[in-house]
Design an enzyme around this catalytic site. Structure first.
Site, mmCIF file in Angstrom:
data_model
loop_
_atom_site.group_PDB
_atom_site.id
_atom_site.type_symbol
_atom_site.label_atom_id
_atom_site.label_comp_id
_atom_site.label_asym_id
_atom_site.label_seq_id
_atom_site.Cartn_x
_atom_site.Cartn_y
_atom_site.Cartn_z
ATOM 1 N N MET A 27 -21.327 -18.357 10.917
ATOM 2 C CA MET A 27 -21.510 -18.488 12.380
ATOM 3 C C MET A 27 -21.875 -19.917 12.762
ATOM 4 S SD MET A 27 -23.265 -14.913 13.528
ATOM 5 C CE MET A 27 -24.329 -14.806 12.100
ATOM 6 N N THR A 28 -20.992 -20.536 13.520
ATOM 7 C CA THR A 28 -21.193 -21.895 14.012
ATOM 8 C C THR A 28 -22.400 -21.945 14.935
ATOM 9 O OG1 THR A 28 -18.879 -22.451 13.784
ATOM 10 C CG2 THR A 28 -20.098 -23.675 15.459
ATOM 11 N N GLN A 103 -18.332 -22.666 3.969
ATOM 12 C CA GLN A 103 -17.044 -22.354 4.601
ATOM 13 C C GLN A 103 -16.369 -23.637 5.075
ATOM 14 O OE1 GLN A 103 -16.335 -20.690 8.595
ATOM 15 N NE2 GLN A 103 -15.258 -19.000 7.607
ATOM 16 N N TYR A 156 -7.336 -20.735 13.696
ATOM 17 C CA TYR A 156 -7.554 -22.154 13.395
ATOM 18 C C TYR A 156 -6.430 -22.660 12.484
ATOM 19 C CZ TYR A 156 -11.948 -21.365 15.728
ATOM 20 O OH TYR A 156 -12.879 -21.046 16.676
HETATM 21 C C1 LIG Z 1 -21.899 -17.559 17.424
HETATM 22 C C2 LIG Z 1 -20.776 -17.211 16.478
HETATM 23 C C3 LIG Z 1 -20.193 -18.214 15.720
HETATM 24 C C4 LIG Z 1 -19.165 -17.916 14.803
HETATM 25 N N1 LIG Z 1 -18.649 -18.913 14.020
HETATM 26 C C5 LIG Z 1 -17.763 -18.609 13.026
HETATM 27 C C6 LIG Z 1 -17.358 -19.599 12.085
HETATM 28 O O1 LIG Z 1 -17.801 -20.763 12.093
HETATM 29 N N2 LIG Z 1 -16.470 -19.224 11.137
HETATM 30 C C7 LIG Z 1 -15.953 -17.955 11.067
HETATM 31 O O2 LIG Z 1 -15.137 -17.667 10.201
HETATM 32 N N3 LIG Z 1 -16.344 -17.001 11.950
HETATM 33 C C8 LIG Z 1 -17.253 -17.293 12.910
HETATM 34 N N4 LIG Z 1 -17.713 -16.291 13.739
HETATM 35 C C9 LIG Z 1 -17.271 -14.891 13.526
HETATM 36 C C10 LIG Z 1 -18.289 -14.134 12.639
HETATM 37 O O3 LIG Z 1 -18.287 -14.634 11.317
HETATM 38 C C11 LIG Z 1 -18.012 -12.623 12.576
HETATM 39 O O4 LIG Z 1 -16.771 -12.415 11.965
HETATM 40 C C12 LIG Z 1 -18.019 -11.979 13.944
HETATM 41 O O5 LIG Z 1 -19.190 -12.326 14.663
HETATM 42 C C13 LIG Z 1 -17.920 -10.451 13.831
HETATM 43 O O6 LIG Z 1 -19.029 -9.936 13.118
HETATM 44 P P1 LIG Z 1 -20.231 -9.224 13.931
HETATM 45 O O7 LIG Z 1 -19.590 -8.156 14.756
HETATM 46 O O8 LIG Z 1 -21.125 -8.689 12.854
HETATM 47 O O9 LIG Z 1 -20.889 -10.275 14.772
HETATM 48 C C14 LIG Z 1 -18.711 -16.586 14.674
HETATM 49 C C15 LIG Z 1 -19.295 -15.584 15.475
HETATM 50 C C16 LIG Z 1 -20.309 -15.882 16.347
HETATM 51 C C17 LIG Z 1 -20.946 -14.767 17.150
#
Ligand SMILES: Cc1cc2nc3c(=O)[nH]c(=O)nc-3n(C[C@H](O)[C@H](O)[C@H](O)COP(=O)(O)O)c2cc1C
Length: 331
Positions: A27-28, A103, A156
């Site tokens: 998560m970024t 990542q 991406y």
């Molecule tokens: C704030 C935020 C930032 C994210 N940044 C990335 C990232 O940098 N790389 C990535 O592959 N997914 C990113 N995601 C997606 C998450 O890894 C994850 O797949 C997505 O939130 C779904 O899972 P969840 O329902 O448990 O939140 C991000 C999601 C959120 C909410």
């Protein structure tokens, strides 16, 4: 679910021994000024490792090329200050018994302004980017990471090569696998290499890179042959079937098609009542049936660093529902 359900159980995946099958999804957060992770970033990841997360996958880390991304506070993996910052992060996570994967990320056409996309890249550009991924992986190994994840999901750069809408001619469709091969060549043979892929795109939830399991198999087998050890199947809701005719989810198909271990993700734990619910039971049952090996938590971990521990102990009252505002907090 009872308070005796063991969630935090050791598991070994692709040679990596983990204290628990729960993973922190990437998560970024944009908390690394000029690309350098701070001690606050190290403490943030450590808190999750201390509380039942076996493997942390970092936020996307930009590979070192101007086309990769423009955000000032997204981390990088370059020699010097960024490497030192990551060394502290990995040490803190290890001290808490956790493991951590870096990542590697390139935004492609989602960079503003877009510089490199499948349509604009040619000749030496491919070599340049393969080098940038390999260089980042080399620095990651030195900084103490336990594994590398190549981000080939969500629309991406690498995913753009796989999706017919952004790559209608199938131009260099094997470039994502070439990146995997370049990273594999740079890291120790025993270090797990994870590839994250998705059907959906951040800008198009209905998008698909594969219309059938057979098409998906071709893509994922390319990753496997190039050296991927684990597939991280990004889905918005883990319980949704990936294709008609079977209730297997995307991680289930990834494992079925390639024989590689897989990670599932998608809407785990977003509401307080999830941990004791039938969905939680379903999450564990699907794993027990062999659909996937590991389960990644994203948003729930923003506001609940100790979600796994609280869920395991049945302390559901202490769990907070996910709120969009959690994405702004950093604790
Ligand atoms: C704030 C935020 C930032 C994210 N940044 C990335 C990232 O940098 N790389 C990535 O592959 N997914 C990113 N995601 C997606 C998450 O890894 C994850 O797949 C997505 O939130 C779904 O899972 P969840 O329902 O448990 O939140 C991000 C999601 C959120 C909410």
């Amino acid at each position: 679910m009872t308070t005796t359900t063991a969630l935090v159980e050791p598991v070994t995946v692709a040679g990596l021994s983990l204290t628990s099958p729960f993973v922190m999804a990437p998560m970024t957060r944009e908390r690394s000024p000029h690309g350098v992770p701070t001690p606050e970033v190290a403490a943030y990841y450590r808190r999750r490792a201390e509380n039942g997360v076996g493997l942390i996958i970092t936020e996307g880390v930009l590979v070192d090329h101007p086309s990769a991304g423009h955000q000032r506070d997204v981390p990088r993996l370059t020699e010097g200050a960024a490497e030192a910052g990551w060394r502290l992060v990995t040490a803190e996570v290890h001290a808490a018994g956790g493991r951590i994967a870096a990542q590697l990320w390139h935004l492609g056409s989602q960079r503003e302004p877009a510089l490199w996309t499948p349509g604009t890249m040619s000749g030496g550009d491919f070599e340049t980017l393969l080098r940038a991924y390999a260089d980042a992986a080399r620095v990651a190994v030195r900084a103490g990471f336990d594994a590398i994840e190549v981000h080939a999901a969500h629309g991406y750069l690498l995913d753009e090569f796989l999706w017919p809408v952004t790559n209608p001619g199938g131009h260099h469709r094997d470039f994502p696998a070439e990146v995997v091969r370049a990273v594999r060549a740079e890291i120790p043979a025993c270090m797990p290499l994870i590839v994250r892929f998705s059907q959906f795109k951040e800008r198009d939830f209905g998008a698909r890179i594969a219309a059938t399991p057979a098409e998906l198999g071709v893509i994922l087998d390319g990753f496997r042959v190039a050296g991927a050890d684990v597939l991280h199947a990004s889905q918005r809701r883990f319980w949704e079937p990936a294709f008609e005719g079977s209730d297997r989810n995307l991680a289930g198909w990834a494992r079925h098609l390639t024989g590689l271990p897989s990670i599932t993700v998608g809407s785990i734990g977003l509401t307080r009542d999830f941990a004791g619910s039938d969905r939680m039971r379903e999450l564990l049952d699907r794993r027990a049936r062999g659909e996937y090996d590991l389960m990644a938590l994203g948003r729930v971990l923003l506001g609940n660093p100790a979600w796994v521990r609280l869920a395991e102990a049945g302390r559901f009252d202490e769990i907070r529902d996910y709120r969009k505002a959690d994405e702004e907090h950093y604790a």
